[in-house]
Design an enzyme around this catalytic site. Structure first.
Site, PDB file in Angstrom:
ATOM      1  N   PRO A   1     -92.334 -15.797 -11.225  1.00  0.00           N
ATOM      2  CA  PRO A   1     -91.788 -16.319 -12.477  1.00  0.00           C
ATOM      3  C   PRO A   1     -90.275 -16.552 -12.463  1.00  0.00           C
ATOM      4  O   PRO A   1     -89.525 -15.756 -11.901  1.00  0.00           O
ATOM      5  CB  PRO A   1     -92.158 -15.247 -13.514  1.00  0.00           C
ATOM      6  N   ASN A   2     -89.919 -17.644 -13.101  1.00  0.00           N
ATOM      7  CA  ASN A   2     -88.525 -18.038 -13.336  1.00  0.00           C
ATOM      8  C   ASN A   2     -87.798 -18.569 -12.100  1.00  0.00           C
ATOM      9  O   ASN A   2     -86.666 -19.041 -12.203  1.00  0.00           O
ATOM     10  CB  ASN A   2     -87.715 -16.886 -13.973  1.00  0.00           C
TER      11      ASN A   2
ATOM     12  N   ASN B   1     -91.860 -13.974  -2.911  1.00  0.00           N
ATOM     13  CA  ASN B   1     -90.884 -13.401  -3.837  1.00  0.00           C
ATOM     14  C   ASN B   1     -91.609 -13.302  -5.174  1.00  0.00           C
ATOM     15  O   ASN B   1     -91.692 -14.285  -5.912  1.00  0.00           O
ATOM     16  CB  ASN B   1     -89.647 -14.300  -3.959  1.00  0.00           C
TER      17      ASN B   1
ATOM     18  N   ARG C   1     -80.725 -20.671 -13.714  1.00  0.00           N
ATOM     19  CA  ARG C   1     -80.944 -19.282 -14.048  1.00  0.00           C
ATOM     20  C   ARG C   1     -79.864 -18.379 -13.450  1.00  0.00           C
ATOM     21  O   ARG C   1     -79.759 -18.277 -12.219  1.00  0.00           O
ATOM     22  CB  ARG C   1     -82.296 -18.919 -13.439  1.00  0.00           C
TER      23      ARG C   1
ATOM     24  N   GLU D   1     -91.943  -9.583   2.010  1.00  0.00           N
ATOM     25  CA  GLU D   1     -91.368  -9.603   0.658  1.00  0.00           C
ATOM     26  C   GLU D   1     -89.925 -10.106   0.739  1.00  0.00           C
ATOM     27  O   GLU D   1     -89.166  -9.648   1.592  1.00  0.00           O
ATOM     28  CB  GLU D   1     -91.381  -8.160   0.113  1.00  0.00           C
TER      29      GLU D   1
ATOM     30  N   TYR E   1     -78.144 -15.759  -8.669  1.00  0.00           N
ATOM     31  CA  TYR E   1     -79.096 -16.472  -7.797  1.00  0.00           C
ATOM     32  C   TYR E   1     -78.528 -17.736  -7.163  1.00  0.00           C
ATOM     33  O   TYR E   1     -79.211 -18.379  -6.374  1.00  0.00           O
ATOM     34  CB  TYR E   1     -80.368 -16.801  -8.599  1.00  0.00           C
TER      35      TYR E   1
ATOM     36  N   ARG F   1     -79.313  -3.258  -8.324  1.00  0.00           N
ATOM     37  CA  ARG F   1     -79.164  -3.743  -9.698  1.00  0.00           C
ATOM     38  C   ARG F   1     -79.666  -2.678 -10.684  1.00  0.00           C
ATOM     39  O   ARG F   1     -79.479  -1.495 -10.440  1.00  0.00           O
ATOM     40  CB  ARG F   1     -79.880  -5.090  -9.830  1.00  0.00           C
TER      41      ARG F   1
ATOM     42  N   ALA G   1     -90.036 -10.894 -11.062  1.00  0.00           N
ATOM     43  CA  ALA G   1     -90.164  -9.710 -11.927  1.00  0.00           C
ATOM     44  C   ALA G   1     -91.486  -8.966 -11.698  1.00  0.00           C
ATOM     45  O   ALA G   1     -91.559  -7.748 -11.926  1.00  0.00           O
ATOM     46  CB  ALA G   1     -90.037 -10.119 -13.386  1.00  0.00           C
TER      47      ALA G   1
ATOM     48  N   HIS H   1     -86.359 -11.156  -1.623  1.00  0.00           N
ATOM     49  CA  HIS H   1     -85.604 -11.254  -2.877  1.00  0.00           C
ATOM     50  C   HIS H   1     -84.262 -11.908  -2.582  1.00  0.00           C
ATOM     51  O   HIS H   1     -83.600 -11.536  -1.606  1.00  0.00           O
ATOM     52  CB  HIS H   1     -85.384  -9.875  -3.508  1.00  0.00           C
TER      53      HIS H   1
HETATM   54  C1  DQA Z   1     -85.728 -11.369  -7.648  1.00  0.00           C
HETATM   55  C2  DQA Z   1     -85.271 -10.014  -8.173  1.00  0.00           C
HETATM   56  C3  DQA Z   1     -86.150  -9.566  -9.325  1.00  0.00           C
HETATM   57  O1  DQA Z   1     -85.729  -8.311  -9.802  1.00  0.00           O
HETATM   58  C4  DQA Z   1     -86.046 -10.559 -10.471  1.00  0.00           C
HETATM   59  O2  DQA Z   1     -86.910 -10.188 -11.517  1.00  0.00           O
HETATM   60  C5  DQA Z   1     -86.302 -11.944 -10.046  1.00  0.00           C
HETATM   61  C6  DQA Z   1     -85.779 -12.410  -8.762  1.00  0.00           C
HETATM   62  C7  DQA Z   1     -84.787 -11.918  -6.564  1.00  0.00           C
HETATM   63  O3  DQA Z   1     -85.189 -12.867  -5.886  1.00  0.00           O
HETATM   64  O4  DQA Z   1     -83.666 -11.430  -6.393  1.00  0.00           O
HETATM   65  O5  DQA Z   1     -86.864 -12.749 -10.795  1.00  0.00           O
HETATM   66  O6  DQA Z   1     -87.020 -11.233  -7.078  1.00  0.00           O
END
Ligand code: DQA
Length: 142
Positions: A9-10, A73, A17, A97, A22, A106, A76, A99
Site C-alpha cells: 500500500p501507498n 515490500n 508520498r 524483504e 521515500y 523510525r 505498512a 524497505h
Molecule cells: C516501507 C516502510 C514501512 O514502515 C511503511 O509503512 C511503508 C514503506 C519502506 O519501504 O520504507 O509504507 O515499507
C-alpha cells in the site's frame, strides 16, 4: 529465472508520498530502473502493486509454480500482516524483504516485521537500490 516484485500500500504514490523519506522518484521510475536491472542480471521480472492485503496474498499464491523468487515490500502490512507471512511460507518461494527507508530506525511500531522470518534476506534503508540488491541476491542463487 522469473522474479516477481510485489509492492504494498501507498507505494503507488512514490514521488508524492513523504518525499523526505521515500524520495522524489515515482513508482513508474522504480519499475523503469528494475526493468533495466533485470535485463542486466539476465532475469525476467514481473511487477505487482496493490493497496489491498488480500490482493497481495493472491499475488503471492499466484507466484507458486510460476516465479522462482519474490522481492516484496509489504509497506505498512510488514508490521501487521500474518496473512502475508503465511502466504510466503505456504508457497515456499525464496523471498527477499525490501524497505526503501529503514523501519527499524523510525517509529517503534515499525520495528515489528512479520514477514522477515519467512525471508532469506532483508534489505532496508537503501532507497530504490535495495530492490536491485534484492533481485541480485535471488539471481545469485541460480
Ligand atoms: C516501507 C516502510 C514501512 O514502515 C511503511 O509503512 C511503508 C514503506 C519502506 O519501504 O520504507 O509504507 O515499507
Amino acid at each position: 529465472m522469473k522474479i516477481l516484485v510485489i509492492n504494498g500500500p501507498n507505494l503507488n504514490l512514490l514521488g508524492l508520498r513523504e518525499p523526505e523519506i521515500y524520495g522524489k522518484a515515482t513508482y513508474e521510475d522504480l519499475l523503469a530502473q528494475l526493468r533495466k536491472d533485470a535485463a542486466e542480471l539476465g532475469v525476467e521480472a514481473e511487477f505487482f502493486q496493490s493497496n489491498h492485503e488480500g490482493a497481495l496474498v493472491d499475488a503471492i499464491q499466484g507466484a507458486y509454480g510460476t516465479a522462482d523468487g519474490i522481492v516484496i515490500n509489504p509497506a505498512a502490512y510488514t508490521h501487521t500482516s500474518i496473512a502475508i507471512l503465511d502466504a510466503v511460507k505456504a508457497v515456499g518461494i525464496p523471498t527477499v524483504e525490501v524497505h526503501i527507508s529503514d523501519p527499524d530506525e523510525r517509529e517503534e511500531f515499525r520495528r515489528v516485521s512479520y514477514i522477515r522470518q519467512a525471508c532469506i534476506a532483508t534489505v532496508k534503508g537503501k532507497g530504490f537500490a535495495g530492490y536491485t540488491e534484492a533481485m541480485r541476491i535471488l539471481a545469485e542463487r541460480r
